[in-house]
Design a protein around this motif. Structure first.
Motif, mmCIF file in Angstrom:
data_model
loop_
_atom_site.group_PDB
_atom_site.id
_atom_site.type_symbol
_atom_site.label_atom_id
_atom_site.label_comp_id
_atom_site.label_asym_id
_atom_site.label_seq_id
_atom_site.Cartn_x
_atom_site.Cartn_y
_atom_site.Cartn_z
ATOM 1 N N MET A 504 22.968 -63.662 76.715
ATOM 2 C CA MET A 504 21.720 -63.921 77.442
ATOM 3 C C MET A 504 21.525 -65.406 77.716
ATOM 4 O O MET A 504 21.069 -65.785 78.805
ATOM 5 N N VAL A 505 21.869 -66.249 76.755
ATOM 6 C CA VAL A 505 21.740 -67.695 76.958
ATOM 7 C C VAL A 505 22.660 -68.159 78.079
ATOM 8 O O VAL A 505 22.246 -68.905 78.978
ATOM 9 N N LEU A 506 23.925 -67.709 78.050
ATOM 10 C CA LEU A 506 24.881 -68.112 79.088
ATOM 11 C C LEU A 506 24.423 -67.653 80.471
ATOM 12 O O LEU A 506 24.405 -68.419 81.438
ATOM 13 N N ILE A 507 24.044 -66.375 80.557
ATOM 14 C CA ILE A 507 23.601 -65.818 81.839
ATOM 15 C C ILE A 507 22.331 -66.513 82.313
ATOM 16 O O ILE A 507 22.192 -66.864 83.486
ATOM 17 N N GLY A 508 21.394 -66.733 81.401
ATOM 18 C CA GLY A 508 20.144 -67.384 81.758
ATOM 19 C C GLY A 508 20.353 -68.801 82.271
ATOM 20 O O GLY A 508 19.727 -69.215 83.256
ATOM 21 N N LEU A 509 21.242 -69.564 81.632
ATOM 22 C CA LEU A 509 21.503 -70.938 82.064
ATOM 23 C C LEU A 509 22.133 -70.969 83.452
ATOM 24 O O LEU A 509 21.741 -71.785 84.310
ATOM 25 N N VAL A 510 23.107 -70.093 83.688
ATOM 26 C CA VAL A 510 23.764 -70.041 84.999
ATOM 27 C C VAL A 510 22.759 -69.664 86.085
ATOM 28 O O VAL A 510 22.701 -70.288 87.154
ATOM 29 N N MET A 511 21.950 -68.632 85.805
ATOM 30 C CA MET A 511 20.979 -68.174 86.803
ATOM 31 C C MET A 511 19.901 -69.222 87.060
ATOM 32 O O MET A 511 19.485 -69.447 88.202
ATOM 33 N N ALA A 512 19.429 -69.887 86.012
ATOM 34 C CA ALA A 512 18.391 -70.914 86.169
ATOM 35 C C ALA A 512 18.909 -72.092 86.987
ATOM 36 O O ALA A 512 18.206 -72.618 87.867
ATOM 37 N N ALA A 513 20.154 -72.532 86.702
ATOM 38 C CA ALA A 513 20.731 -73.645 87.446
ATOM 39 C C ALA A 513 20.851 -73.307 88.932
ATOM 40 O O ALA A 513 20.505 -74.125 89.801
ATOM 41 N N ALA A 514 21.311 -72.094 89.227
ATOM 42 C CA ALA A 514 21.453 -71.680 90.628
ATOM 43 C C ALA A 514 20.084 -71.567 91.308
ATOM 44 O O ALA A 514 19.903 -71.988 92.455
ATOM 45 N N TYR A 515 19.119 -71.003 90.605
ATOM 46 C CA TYR A 515 17.774 -70.782 91.172
ATOM 47 C C TYR A 515 17.083 -72.099 91.498
ATOM 48 O O TYR A 515 16.627 -72.323 92.625
ATOM 49 N N PHE A 516 17.045 -73.006 90.534
ATOM 50 C CA PHE A 516 16.365 -74.276 90.767
ATOM 51 C C PHE A 516 17.140 -75.131 91.768
ATOM 52 O O PHE A 516 16.542 -75.878 92.556
ATOM 53 N N GLY A 517 18.468 -75.027 91.746
ATOM 54 C CA GLY A 517 19.273 -75.754 92.718
ATOM 55 C C GLY A 517 18.966 -75.324 94.140
ATOM 56 O O GLY A 517 18.800 -76.161 95.040
ATOM 57 N N LEU A 518 18.858 -74.009 94.361
ATOM 58 C CA LEU A 518 18.540 -73.497 95.697
ATOM 59 C C LEU A 518 17.129 -73.907 96.126
ATOM 60 O O LEU A 518 16.900 -74.241 97.288
ATOM 61 N N LEU A 519 16.180 -73.896 95.192
ATOM 62 C CA LEU A 519 14.821 -74.297 95.537
ATOM 63 C C LEU A 519 14.746 -75.783 95.889
ATOM 64 O O LEU A 519 13.966 -76.189 96.757
ATOM 65 N N LEU A 520 15.577 -76.597 95.221
ATOM 66 C CA LEU A 520 15.631 -78.012 95.578
ATOM 67 C C LEU A 520 16.177 -78.189 96.994
ATOM 68 O O LEU A 520 15.679 -79.007 97.776
ATOM 69 N N VAL A 521 17.210 -77.405 97.322
ATOM 70 C CA VAL A 521 17.776 -77.448 98.674
ATOM 71 C C VAL A 521 16.733 -77.006 99.700
ATOM 72 O O VAL A 521 16.629 -77.556 100.800
ATOM 73 N N MET A 522 15.919 -75.989 99.322
ATOM 74 C CA MET A 522 14.856 -75.494 100.212
ATOM 75 C C MET A 522 13.635 -76.425 100.245
ATOM 76 O O MET A 522 12.682 -76.190 100.985
ATOM 77 N N ARG A 523 13.657 -77.475 99.411
ATOM 78 C CA ARG A 523 12.550 -78.431 99.317
ATOM 79 C C ARG A 523 11.230 -77.738 98.962
ATOM 80 O O ARG A 523 10.209 -77.920 99.626
ATOM 81 N N SER A 524 11.285 -76.983 97.887
ATOM 82 C CA SER A 524 10.091 -76.282 97.424
ATOM 83 C C SER A 524 9.064 -77.276 96.884
ATOM 84 O O SER A 524 9.345 -78.040 95.951
ATOM 85 N N GLY A 525 7.869 -77.272 97.477
ATOM 86 C CA GLY A 525 6.813 -78.162 97.015
ATOM 87 C C GLY A 525 6.368 -77.847 95.601
ATOM 88 O O GLY A 525 6.055 -78.748 94.821
ATOM 89 N N GLU A 526 6.352 -76.566 95.249
ATOM 90 C CA GLU A 526 5.934 -76.159 93.904
ATOM 91 C C GLU A 526 6.919 -76.656 92.846
ATOM 92 O O GLU A 526 6.516 -77.101 91.770
ATOM 93 N N LEU A 527 8.229 -76.597 93.169
ATOM 94 C CA LEU A 527 9.218 -77.088 92.214
ATOM 95 C C LEU A 527 9.099 -78.595 92.052
ATOM 96 O O LEU A 527 9.200 -79.121 90.941
#
Length: 540
Positions: A504-527
């Protein structure tokens, strides 16, 4: 432990402090459940009867006072601070009245334990009903102390001292875990749930039920210390006239009706799921719900609790523009993390189940987790929407959209009785998800009409962006899950508690990195808003 805050920066600090306390408490809560299932199992007579009895005080307390205190107490105390004495007389009168009602109800409920327990566990065999009643005598006194904890804690929240309310449950879990360790030391553990009702002795019941109740007592009584820290003193006052308790009573009447509806639905759920006793039944449903509630408690409740006091302040002076801004910010801020939590828990449902139960029970628990978790985002949105209604002093509208959900839910749950026993719990969880989603949609429509808008387009754009950003992480998470192995007893992701948690830790870290990375690319104001204070703190 006290954290008194004001302003926008205060909201962030309060939310973070509330979340940190909730995280520690929830981690210990999971440790408690792991120890509990290792000692009495997740299926079988002891697990199901103890689960029914330990839920009873929550069920009855919720009917009598639970949500009423949240819906009414904080807004009324905020308004009472305008009194010459800063609301002291109001607080003492309201607490006195509430504690009298709680004590009387707890006494009556304990005396009626056989009837109440027999009704809720109507589908249990007679010997299991008797065991549930024995547990209930030990557990029902918790009701008074849950009420005391909520009363004291909500007053602290209204005075913007947010920390103690979320940190003291840590003590509850510590005491309960110690009780379970004592049980394991005195009696032989039964992780498979093979112990029959006849084999469960009075001493076993006393240690299990007594330690659970002692934890709740500790959690409540400690809050008196924090009252003194912020200069509050409770002095019983039986003169209930003169400080607007009539207005509070009118608000509470609608909330009381709403709680009756939801509690009745909960009783129907328990009655139907006990048809599957010996398989995925009451204890499994409770364990899956605990997992479902983890991100809600850590994220949504922490953020919404900090916003709730400020929304009540804005409503008390009629500043609807700032009220809507706060509600929109709370929804968008919580959804940012809740969408990620939903994705991670959905992917990790089976490893999560493997933390609590043996492999042969993993599919049963995992499927219930999946059925619940799909409804996490609307559940959290509904929580903020309800609190917005409460902040403007409207408890009538929440009653009607809850009535809408309960009518649909009861019909769906009763239909689940026709399912094969292995699928009854999954069917009930799915019913809760579907009807809760419809309830959230209706609540949003009604709040929009009431306030003349709720920043809906901005909220919808944010949600679409979050869900789009979650697609790739879900694909990566599933790929990693199947690479680790989840199908067989010896596969890494489900072979033991340790490997399940590592997965769960490994999967969670990979998914979190991808999720926040994509939101940064999308320029999410909330992030960006979420990361700004973190960056500032790291620089310091």
């Amino acid at each position: 432990m006290s954290d008194t805050v004001t302003g926008n920066g205060g909201i962030g600090r309060a939310s973070a402090f509330l979340a940190s306390g909730t995280i520690v408490s929830r981690i210990l809560g999971f440790v408690k459940v792991i120890v509990l299932t290792a000692i009495i199992g997740a299926v079988g007579a002891t697990a199901d009867t103890f689960s029914i009895a330990n839920q009873l005080p929550n069920t009855i307390y919720t009917i009598v006072a639970g949500g009423i205190l949240t819906a009414v107490l904080v807004p009324q105390i905020v308004r009472a601070t305008l009194h010459a004495d800063g609301g002291t007389a109001y607080i003492n009168k309201l607490l006195t009245l509430a504690l009298v009602i709680l004590f009387a109800t707890t006494l009556v409920a304990t005396l009626l334990a056989p009837m109440i327990t027999g009704f809720i566990g109507i589908n249990l065999p007679e010997n299991q009903k008797a065991l549930a009643v024995a547990f209930a005598y030990w557990c029902l006194p918790q009701m008074f102390f849950y009420g005391l904890y909520t009363l004291l804690g909500e007053v602290l929240n209204a005075r913007k001292s947010f920390g103690p309310f979320t940190w003291v449950p840590v003590l509850n879990n510590v005491v309960a875990i110690i009780g379970l360790i004592v049980f394991a030391a005195v009696f032989s553990p039964d992780p498979a749930g093979d112990r029959s009702a006849a084999d469960t002795t009075a001493a076993m019941v006393a240690i299990l039920g007594g330690s659970a109740t002692l934890g709740v007592i500790t959690q409540a009584v400690v809050l008196f210390y924090f009252w003194r820290r912020i200069g509050l003193r409770f002095r019983p006052d039986f003169h209930f006239r003169g400080v607007g308790l009539g207005a509070a009573g009118k608000l509470a009447s609608w909330t009381f009706g709403m709680l009756l509806l939801t509690t009745y639905a909960g009783i129907i759920e328990t009655q139907v799921v006990t048809l599957a006793h010996g398989k995925a039944s009451v204890a499994v449903l409770a364990t899956a719900w605990l997992i479902f509630m983890l991100p809600h408690s850590v994220i949504t409740v922490s953020v919404a609790t900090a916003y709730f006091t400020r929304m009540s302040e804005h409503a008390s002076v009629g500043n609807w523009s700032l009220l809507k801004t706060d509600a929109s910010s709370a929804i968008r801020g919580t959804s940012l993390l809740i969408v990620l939590a939903t994705a991670v828990i959905a992917v990790c449902a089976y490893p999560f189940a493997a933390v609590f139960v043996p492999f042969d029970q993993v599919p049963a628990v995992g499927n219930v987790i999946l059925a619940f978790i799909v409804g996490l985002v609307p559940f959290c949105l509904l929580f903020v929407l309800q609190r917005t209604f409460y902040a403007i002093g409207d408890t009538r509208t929440p009653f009607f959209f809850t009535l809408f959900q309960v009518v649909l839910l009861i019909g769906a749950v009763l239909a689940c009785a026709l399912l094969p026993t292995d699928w009854i719990a999954v069917g009930i969880a799915t019913s809760i998800t579907v009807t809760g989603t419809l309830q959230a949609v209706l609540a949003a429509i009604l709040l929009r009409r009431r306030l003349g808008g709720i920043d809906g387009r901005r909220i919808l754009r944010s949600l679409v962006k979050y869900f789009a950003a979650a697609m790739l992480p879900i694909g990566l998470g599933l790929t990693l899950l199947f690479t680790l192995g989840v199908a067989g007893e010896n596969d890494f992701a489900v072979s033991s508690r340790l490997t399940a948690m590592v997965s769960m830790v490994l999967i969670g870290l990979v998914m979190a990195a991808a999720y926040f990375g994509l939101l940064l690319v999308m320029r999410s104001g909330e992030l960006t808003a979420f990361l700004t204070p973190l960056r500032a703190r790291l620089r310091r």
